[in-house]
Each structure stands twice: as structure tokens, then as C-alpha cells.
Write a protein that holds these residues in place. Sequence first.
Motif, PDB file in Angstrom:
ATOM      1  N   VAL A  74       0.835  -1.199   0.000  1.00 25.95           N
ATOM      2  CA  VAL A  74       0.000   0.000   0.000  1.00 25.95           C
ATOM      3  C   VAL A  74       0.871   1.250   0.000  1.00 25.95           C
ATOM      4  CG1 VAL A  74      -1.827   1.215   1.218  1.00 25.95           C
ATOM      5  CG2 VAL A  74      -1.743  -1.251   1.293  1.00 25.95           C
ATOM      6  N   THR A  75       1.851   1.253   0.904  1.00 24.98           N
ATOM      7  CA  THR A  75       2.714   2.426   1.012  1.00 24.98           C
ATOM      8  C   THR A  75       3.423   2.711  -0.300  1.00 24.98           C
ATOM      9  OG1 THR A  75       3.143   1.605   3.220  1.00 24.98           O
ATOM     10  CG2 THR A  75       4.411   3.493   2.515  1.00 24.98           C
ATOM     11  N   THR A  76       4.009   1.681  -0.888  1.00 28.66           N
ATOM     12  CA  THR A  76       4.781   1.929  -2.110  1.00 28.66           C
ATOM     13  C   THR A  76       3.873   2.389  -3.241  1.00 28.66           C
ATOM     14  OG1 THR A  76       4.705  -0.448  -2.375  1.00 28.66           O
ATOM     15  CG2 THR A  76       6.799   0.505  -1.805  1.00 28.66           C
ATOM     16  N   LEU A  77       2.688   1.792  -3.356  1.00 29.81           N
ATOM     17  CA  LEU A  77       1.796   2.215  -4.437  1.00 29.81           C
ATOM     18  C   LEU A  77       1.404   3.680  -4.267  1.00 29.81           C
ATOM     19  CD1 LEU A  77      -0.464  -0.888  -5.014  1.00 29.81           C
ATOM     20  CD2 LEU A  77       1.195   0.107  -6.564  1.00 29.81           C
ATOM     21  N   PHE A  78       1.116   4.072  -3.047  1.00 30.45           N
ATOM     22  CA  PHE A  78       0.776   5.474  -2.819  1.00 30.45           C
ATOM     23  C   PHE A  78       1.958   6.380  -3.112  1.00 30.45           C
ATOM     24  CE2 PHE A  78      -3.097   4.165  -0.691  1.00 30.45           C
ATOM     25  CZ  PHE A  78      -3.939   5.193  -1.051  1.00 30.45           C
ATOM     26  N   GLN A  79       3.149   5.915  -2.744  1.00 31.79           N
ATOM     27  CA  GLN A  79       4.335   6.725  -3.018  1.00 31.79           C
ATOM     28  C   GLN A  79       4.546   6.873  -4.522  1.00 31.79           C
ATOM     29  OE1 GLN A  79       6.431   8.396  -0.909  1.00 31.79           O
ATOM     30  NE2 GLN A  79       4.891   7.902   0.606  1.00 31.79           N
ATOM     31  N   TYR A  80       4.392   5.770  -5.245  1.00 32.71           N
ATOM     32  CA  TYR A  80       4.588   5.804  -6.694  1.00 32.71           C
ATOM     33  C   TYR A  80       3.622   6.783  -7.349  1.00 32.71           C
ATOM     34  CZ  TYR A  80       7.503   1.577  -6.904  1.00 32.71           C
ATOM     35  OH  TYR A  80       8.515   0.672  -6.777  1.00 32.71           O
ATOM     36  N   HIS A  81       2.356   6.722  -6.911  1.00 32.72           N
ATOM     37  CA  HIS A  81       1.339   7.468  -7.637  1.00 32.72           C
ATOM     38  C   HIS A  81       1.189   8.903  -7.166  1.00 32.72           C
ATOM     39  CE1 HIS A  81      -0.544   4.721 -10.438  1.00 32.72           C
ATOM     40  NE2 HIS A  81      -0.222   3.764  -9.608  1.00 32.72           N
ATOM     41  N   LEU A  82       1.291   9.096  -5.843  1.00 29.71           N
ATOM     42  CA  LEU A  82       0.895  10.405  -5.330  1.00 29.71           C
ATOM     43  C   LEU A  82       2.041  11.272  -4.843  1.00 29.71           C
ATOM     44  CD1 LEU A  82      -2.338   9.487  -3.388  1.00 29.71           C
ATOM     45  CD2 LEU A  82      -2.152  10.762  -5.493  1.00 29.71           C
TER      46      LEU A  82
END
Lengths: 317, 513
Positions: B354-362
Motif C-alpha cells: 500500500v505504502t509503495t503504491l501510494f508513493q509511486y502514484h501520489l
Amino acid sequence: MLKYVIKRILYMILVFLIITLMCFVLVRMLPLPTLPPEDSHTKVVMMRREALGYNEPYLVQFWIFLKNVITKFDWGLSEKLYFGQDVWTIFRQKLPATMIVNLYSIILSIPFGIALGILAALKKNSWVDYTISTLTMVVISVPSFVYAFIIQYVFCFKLKWFPFLMKSGTDWFSPAMFRSMIPPVMALSFGVIAQFTRTTRAELTEVLTSEFMLLARTKGLTKAQATIRHALRNCFIVIVPSIFGEFIGILGGSLIIEKIFAIPGVGGLTLNAINGLDYNIYMLSTCFYTIVSLSASLVVDISMGFIDPRIRMGSRK
Amino acid sequence: MENFNNAEYEHIPAEKFAFVQDSDKIHDIELQTKARSFFADAMIRFSKNKSSVVAAWILLFLILFSFISPLLSPYGIKDTDKLYVNYPPFLEWAADLGIEALSGAKTFDSQNDTAMNFWRGIAEETGRNPVIKTIGTHETEVKYRGQMVKRYTYDIKVNAYYALGVVYRVFSYDEFKKIQDWQNEHGIQIIYPYVEPADISGITDNANIWYKVDAKGSAILDKDGNLQPVYSKRAEIAGAEYNSLRIEGDDGSYIYSMAKSGSVQCRIDYYNYYRYIFGHKPQYVFGTNSMGMDLFGAIGIGARFSLVFAVIVSAINLTIGAIYGSVQGYYGGRVDMILDRIADILYGVPFIVVTTLFQYHLARKVGVVPSFLFAYVMVGWLGMAALTRKQFYRFKSQEFVMAARTLGASDRRLMFKHIFPNAIGTIITSCALVIPGVISSETSMTYLGIVDLSSFAGTTIGTLLSQGNAAATTAPHAMLWPSVFLGLLMICFNLFGNGLRDAFNPTTRGVED
């Protein structure tokens, strides 16, 4: 019971597919890494992208991805870190280190954790109990990298009992490798031991005060007999599922320990993939960790059902 | 009362009986003791739990520390030093008093004569003796020119700040002039006379050698056993004019800089140069880390962020989880099932993903901290929702709810005015255990480098730990202090939370053991 198990497994697969779909779409939405123009693998990767339908809608892409994974176990090519190499091959090479370290740590944790828990419960409210409970509380509270540092500093650097980092190479069962694995295994085990101790102590103190224990003693059983035959068995209803749960659970939690002790495992690969933006490796690790966490809860539920008939009955509703 | 036999009292004459109370009406006496509220009662039980009370005080101290230490530290988070890196704790007054823990001491083993003369050279030139004390002396016999000679080596403790001594620096003419002005104003020597490499056996990488040495770098002493200075007197290579303090023994012929393509190279005393840059002496209560940060202030800055972040996350998750769980628990049935499936799916996603996906996108659009916060908000409320749901199932079928419903209370009123307050004790106390959980996972994420908060928060405990881990053997203090702080914080939070949970737990009410 069989129906319950099958239902749970099917449900888990459904949840897994939904999670994979979400992550898949989110990962595919990211801009693709630019490929080095002069590399011989670039052409292969470009062709692979074409075949994987990078220009199609996301659902089509997901379908191709699933089809590849299920039929050929093909997770794609690495596009950044191990340029042009098959992701699954890389992953498979990293898996043994993680597995072995985790296996050792669970083998170490079960007897220690349960023994300490029993000791604390039998000597309740004595100094033994207070010491064990306090230590347990401390170990559970403190994050693992703090005592990993202490272990590394004291045992590897000051006392020089063990090598500082884990030995490289693939001779997983050689004595030198075993010796170099001891610090990470210790660092991983502390938390698990503490968990087991706490669970065992809590359960056993409760069982020990129940009335059937009094009956057992009245019948003429010694304290040891009553504890082993009656109290412990009842405790295992809770402890055994937690063993399965912990075993799968620490697989997911060993990322930090793998980084500190340079274990050539899945955790390090995942971290590198995250920081190096290698999406195919990242996708595979995501699936791996998701499966790990889902099956942990599945195994706990099912084994609870096997051990405790009351839960099994409840499932028929 | 039934047991009284009236026959026993028949011999007592009637007139001997008198009314106990005749004048007033008999009514209930007002309670003499004050009524205890639920919270007051919980507090009394909490204060009986010694370990939790101690933990609460330590916790208070740690929180205060994290807010005050950045103010006490003379350094901002950007005030890093490039040479005082991974240096042990040091305060000059403490070092003068001989407090070893704060004297910047590093241990050097097996120092031979060459090394001992090197330390002596620094002491003589800068006037600050780096050697604190000798711990051990080793005697070895070696064969030297056919004879057995006794050689001594020493294990010594060295003040790392003093031991840095003199370094080479290249300055512009302006800067060189400025330093001279500062020297004149404060009377502190920064610039030391230049030494030509040719005079010290071609050594160019060590500015601390100002005395005559042989090819191996060992000092060549004169017949009295003194070091022989070899300061350059060649005025033709001097880089710029020097009108400032001169060292003792200088007859005005020493040169203080060397010309170097549009700038000057000189030997500067780093300790005093530091005073020129920062305006005060180095004072690192916890030492410096691998970035040259003052750990004392940095821990405070990192912890301050973690604490505030954890409180915000807990508050948001508490709200979302409570509402979600209330709806789930109150309506039950199909609503419950659907919401539960959604929660199941979110629960299955590992937090790191979750953390990495949010970091990648936002991260690039809204910033690192908000996207990190979103990651927590996405999955962090699950536990709270499950808890609330359970409480709702417990209370919703009880009579008081039915009574309220009969009186025509709306769903929302029933949920939040009647059922929720019953569950609030459990929810609030679990919040005390949510905060350490958030701190712990936030620290892990920053430690692993998945989330880099240093541009926003300056630093975090996790970042400090990973920086410390890089030099764990040479500078254990850089790992030790953040670890101690984090460890204490987590232990105290958990003890405090457990104490609170027990105190608010109605089933332990009145039970004293």
C-alpha cells in the motif's frame, strides 16, 4: 469440515485475485521505465511488452498476465535491476535464503516460547513470572531493528562469535553458513518467542484456574500430570494455530532483518525493486507477500476448526 | 427479624421504650461521599498500576524531550558538518572536567612512536592535547640492526574533535581576508603557517605534520627530543598577504598560505575554523551521525514528527473506523457482509505494498507526507472498525436500545447517542495502543528507505537509525541514541496503553488483587 475448508480456500483465492487486480492496474498505470537504447535485451523487452498487451485496456492486460502466470508461470522480464532476465528465475534464487532463516527461527522459537510461557504461568506472581513477563513486554514493544542492532554489535562485533553479515553463496546447509545465520535467526526469533510466551502464559493461567483442573487434582493426579494432560492440551487450541500463523507471518516481517544482515532473500529483492522501480519484480513480490498474509489467516482459521470442535460446529450455520 | 421472639421482651415494661426518632421525618440520608465518575474511577485504578504510572511519566518526559531538544540544540537540521561525522558525544566543559562519556573519546589501539609523535604534534601546534589518557602499554622486543630492542606501543583514548587537528582548505581571497579579520577580532588562531610537502617527505594528504619527518612519516627529533618545525619561509609561493595572528616562534618570515590558481590554500585549525563558521564551539551531547548532524536535536526533530504524525493518523483512523464499524455492526446482515468483504480485501494487502503504491502514484503530485498519510488512512482503520463492530453487536440487542427505538429515536441517534458511548471506553484505550503501532510501522518504512520524509520533516527516527546502521561498528552511539529513544518510547507507550486498557475495562472494576 471439508466444505468449510473448500469454501475458505475459494474465498481466499477470490480475495487474492481482487487484490492482484488492484495492484496490477495501479502498477500498469505508472509510466514505463525507459530502456537503454543500445542493449541487446531492449528489443526482447519491447517485444515482450507488445505480447503482454501494454497498449490494450487494463483488463485485457490483466487477463494476459493471469494466463501467463497460470499456464507458464511466466511473471515477465525484469526491466531495470536484472535487465532482460526472467523475474521468476531471479525470485526462485532468492527464496531459499528467506525460507531457511525463517524455518530455523520458528524451530528455535516454538520450544523456547512455549517453555517460557508455561514457566511463567506455573510460577504466576513470583519473580520468575515478573521477569519473563517484563522481558516479553519489552521485546514485543521494541521494533526488531533495535535488537537486531544490539545482537549485531554485541555478538558479531564485540565478541566476534559470528560473522557480521550472512555468508554469501548457496551452500545452505554448510556449518559456516549455519554459523552466519545465527544472528539473523536470533533477531527474528526474539519477537516470535515473546509472542508465544505471552499467548501460552495467558492461556495457561486461565486454564489452570478452571474447575476441571481442580477435579483432576482431586482425582489424585499430581500437579505435573494435571498440567500436562489437561491444562496444556486445552492451551494448544490457541497455541497451535498461532504457530502456523507466526511461521507464515514472519516471512512477511523479515524484510528489516534481511536488510540488516544482508540476507540474499526475497525481502532484499523487494526493497531493491521498490527503490529501483522494477515493476515486474515488484508485482511478483506483492503477490508473494499477499499470498503469505492471506494464507496465514486461512491456516489459522482452518487449524482452529480442526483442533476445536466448537468452531467447526459454528461453521455450519 | 423473623427470628425475634417477642416473648423474650415481654418482661420489659412498656414505658422503658422510647422512640429513636420522633421529631423529624425519616428520609434517606444524602450520600456523604462524592459520586465517582467513570473516568475518575478509571484514573484511580490506573494510578494503582505502578508500572503504568512510571511509564506515563517517562512518556511525558520523552514527549517533552522531543519538543524541547530541537530548541536547546544550537544546530538546525541543515547545520551539518562535513568533517565531524560519526563523532562521539562532546561538550568542552565536560571534557575539561574529565567526564569521559562527553569527551569525544575514541579508542586507538597499539599506537607506536610514530603515532604518538603525531598526537604530540597536534597537541603542540594547536595547543589542545587530543590524547585523553593511556589505557594500556604493550612491550615487544624486536630485532633492530642486529640487537634486541624494546619497543612500546600504547592503547590510548583520543578526543576525536581535537585529533582532527589541522586540515587543508582552499579559500577565495575574500574569504581568506575575512578569516584574518575574525582572527584579529577574537584573538583565536585559525590559519597556521604553510608547510611544503617537499619538506615533509612529500606527504600531501596529512596537514597535521609540521615537523621534520623521515620517509616513513616518523618524526625526526632534535637532540633534546623536540619536534623540529619545518614551516615554509618561501615568500614567493605565498598566496596572499597575511596581516594577522602569528604563531609563537614566528619571526615574521613564515608564510600562511600558498597560491593556488585564483585562490589560496592554507592549513587551518578545524576546531577554531568551526567556531568561525558556527559562532560557537562544537557541542554534541549525543554526538554526530554519518551525515554530520547533531543527534541531540535530530532525535527530537524526528520524534516530534513521528508523534504528531501518529496522533493525526490515530485520530483519522479512529473516526473512519468508528463510523464504518458502527454502520457494519448496527445494520448487520447484508450491509455487514458487503462491508466486511471490502475490509477483508483491504486487510489482505500488505502494508508495504500500500505504502509503495501510494508513493509511486501520489508522492510527486501531493507530496510524500500526504501520500504516506493516505496509505495509513487506507488500511489503518480496519482494526478500529472490527472493534467497534464487535461492541455494536454486543449492545444493539439490549433493552435500552429497544426502549430508545420505541420512543422513536432515529438510526443515527441510536448509533451515536445510545450505543456508541457504551463502546467508547474500549475504543479510546485501544487508541493508546494504536499510536505506538503507527510510530513503529512509520519508523520501519523510513528505516527501509521506502518513504523518505527528510525533505519535509528534516529527519525521522527511522532515517537516523538507518544512517546509524551504516556505521554501527565505528560509531555505535549514532545507532544507540535513536534506538534507546525509540525503544523507551515504544515500551512506555505499550505499558501506558495496557494500564489504560485495564483501568477502563469494567470487568476489572472493584477487583483488587
